[in-house]
Every structure is written in structure tokens, then in C-alpha cells.
Write an enzyme that holds these catalytic residues in place. Structure first.
Site, PDB file in Angstrom:
ATOM      1  N   LYS A  63       0.830  -1.210   0.000  1.00 29.69           N
ATOM      2  CA  LYS A  63       0.000   0.000   0.000  1.00 29.69           C
ATOM      3  C   LYS A  63       0.868   1.265   0.000  1.00 29.69           C
ATOM      4  O   LYS A  63       0.728   2.152   0.849  1.00 29.69           O
ATOM      5  CB  LYS A  63      -0.965   0.008   1.193  1.00 29.69           C
ATOM      6  CG  LYS A  63      -1.943  -1.158   1.193  1.00 29.69           C
ATOM      7  CD  LYS A  63      -2.915  -1.048   2.356  1.00 29.69           C
ATOM      8  CE  LYS A  63      -3.924  -2.171   2.341  1.00 29.69           C
ATOM      9  NZ  LYS A  63      -3.296  -3.480   2.708  1.00 29.69           N
ATOM     10  N   LEU A  65       2.352   4.843  -0.594  1.00 29.13           N
ATOM     11  CA  LEU A  65       1.867   6.208  -0.810  1.00 29.13           C
ATOM     12  C   LEU A  65       2.917   7.168  -0.266  1.00 29.13           C
ATOM     13  O   LEU A  65       3.254   7.116   0.919  1.00 29.13           O
ATOM     14  CB  LEU A  65       0.525   6.454  -0.125  1.00 29.13           C
ATOM     15  CG  LEU A  65      -0.031   7.883  -0.286  1.00 29.13           C
ATOM     16  CD1 LEU A  65      -0.260   8.214  -1.759  1.00 29.13           C
ATOM     17  CD2 LEU A  65      -1.305   8.064   0.508  1.00 29.13           C
TER      18      LEU A  65
END
Length: 229
Positions: A63, A65
């Protein structure tokens, strides 16, 4: 794509030793494994390399980011690990940076839309005005435009996402629970058969397999349900 390639077993266990035990128990039944944050920080990245060398497929659920340059550097490094899938949060700038960094590799980048543990109240608390389905649709469209390889969403949104992104992108659905199984902390769930019928290409199943008294039997039962769909 065979059914066993569509089942991704989430190695959401305490440590690498426990993960290796699950992989051995599932030999010949499951060939695709997810490694998330918990395992990655306790030797899971080395395990990922071992699994790929043994001919297994690996989904790194990181994930990612960050600023564009950091995302690009991370994706480029992971693209060299021979894993099959990697998650990024579905923010347009991050996705565009990731797609460019993965260009020319066999790495499939997946856009995480809305976590399956979140409902409308959770999104409001986080500052989002959209309901889960609306936010998933918005982010799926942005992922398609960015050139991502697939979408991560709840199976309950898979049919709408499939209509939106077309036939080619992967749709990976966590929060899968066989009929009668405990939902745990998941809020938007479906059974394996329902998820496939809704348009999912890959099902991520963790606790119903890795926490079962007999993981091999649990995985075999889920594959049988998938086959029936």
C-alpha cells in the site's frame, strides 16, 4: 488462469516461521501468497524472494503512498524482485509515478480503493464525503486512466468496478469469507462464489485459511466453492 492461481492466501501470521509452515501445508493446493506489512517487517521480503525462487507467486501488499520520487524508487526496487503484484493507494500522482517506474517489467500494480474494514461512518470520520461505493468508483476510474494493472476493492463493489474498468484489469478482492465464517473486523464481505460471479479475478483469503485447524482442508474447500462458481 486456473482456479488455484485465482486464490491468494494471505500470510497474515506472526512471523516467517509460521508463514513457511502454512506454505508447506498448502503445497500442491495453493501457489499464490500475499505478504503484508506485519510479515514484511519480520523477514517477509526475504521470504518473498525465497517463494519466487521456488516457483510460487507473491503479492506484496505494501500500500505505497508517498511523494512521486519515493513511490517510483520503491516500485522500481520491487519490480526487480520477481513478485507478481504490488499495491499502491489509489492517489493519481502516486499511481502515475508507479506505473512509469514499473514500465517494462512483469509487475502488476494494484490500486487500493477503500479498505474492506471501512464503512460510510469510517469514511466520514476520515474526512471523505463520498460513500464507499462512490469513492471506490472514483478511484477505480483514476486507476484505469493512470494505467494501473488492477484494482483492490471489496467484492461487494466488484461488479460495478468491472463495468467501469472493462474486461482487462485485474480485480482483487480481500474480505472473502466462506458461508458461515466469522467476519472478524471486515465490514464489506462476500463468499468466494459470490465474489467470482461479481467479476473478481483474484480472491484474497487469510484468516479463514491460516487460522483454521486444518489450513489445507480449508483452502481445498474454498477452491471447490470457487470451482462451482
Amino acid at each position: 488462469m486456473t482456479i488455484d492461481e485465482r486464490l491468494i492466501v494471505g500470510l497474515d501470521v506472526a512471523d516467517v516461521r509460521a508463514a513457511e509452515k502454512i506454505v508447506r501445508e498448502l503445497d500442491g493446493v495453493a501457489n499464490f501468497f500475499k505478504i503484508g506489512h506485519g510479515l514484511a517487517f519480520t523477514g517477509g521480503l526475504e521470504l518473498a524472494r525465497d517463494l519466487t525462487r521456488d516457483g510460487k507467486k507473491v503479492f506484496l501488499d505494501m500500500k505505497l503512498l508517498d511523494i512521486d520520487n519515493t513511490v517510483a524508487n520503491g516500485v522500481a526496487k520491487i519490480a526487480g524482485m520477481a513478485v507478481s503484484m504490488l499495491t499502491l493507494h489509489a492517489y493519481p500522482k502516486a499511481m502515475r509515478a508507479g506505473v512509469e517506474a514499473a514500465r517494462g517489467s512483469n509487475l502488476t500494480l494494484l490500486a487500493v480503493t477503500v479498505l474492506t474494514s471501512m464503512d460510510e461512518a469510517d469514511l466520514r470520520e476520515a474526512g471523505y464525503a463520498d460513500a464507499p461505493a462512490a469513492l471506490v468508483a472514483k478511484r477505480a476510474g483514476q486507476a484505469r486512466e493512470a494505467g494501473m494493472g488492477g484494482i483492490v476493492c471489496a467484492a461487494t463493489e466488484a461488479a460495478d468496478v468491472r463495468r467501469l474498468v472493462g474486461p482487462d484489469m485485474a480485480i482483487v478482492t480481500p474480505g472473502i469469507r466462506p458461508a458461515g465464517a466469522d467476519k472478524g473486523d471486515q465490514k464489506r464481505v462476500m463468499t468466494p462464489a459470490e465474489a467470482l460471479r461479481a467479476g473478481a479475478t483474484h480472491l484474497v483469503v487469510a484468516r479463514p485459511i491460516v487460522a483454521a485447524d486444518n489450513p489445507r482442508a480449508a483452502a481445498t474447500s474454498i477452491i471447490a466453492e470457487m470451482t462451482s462458481a
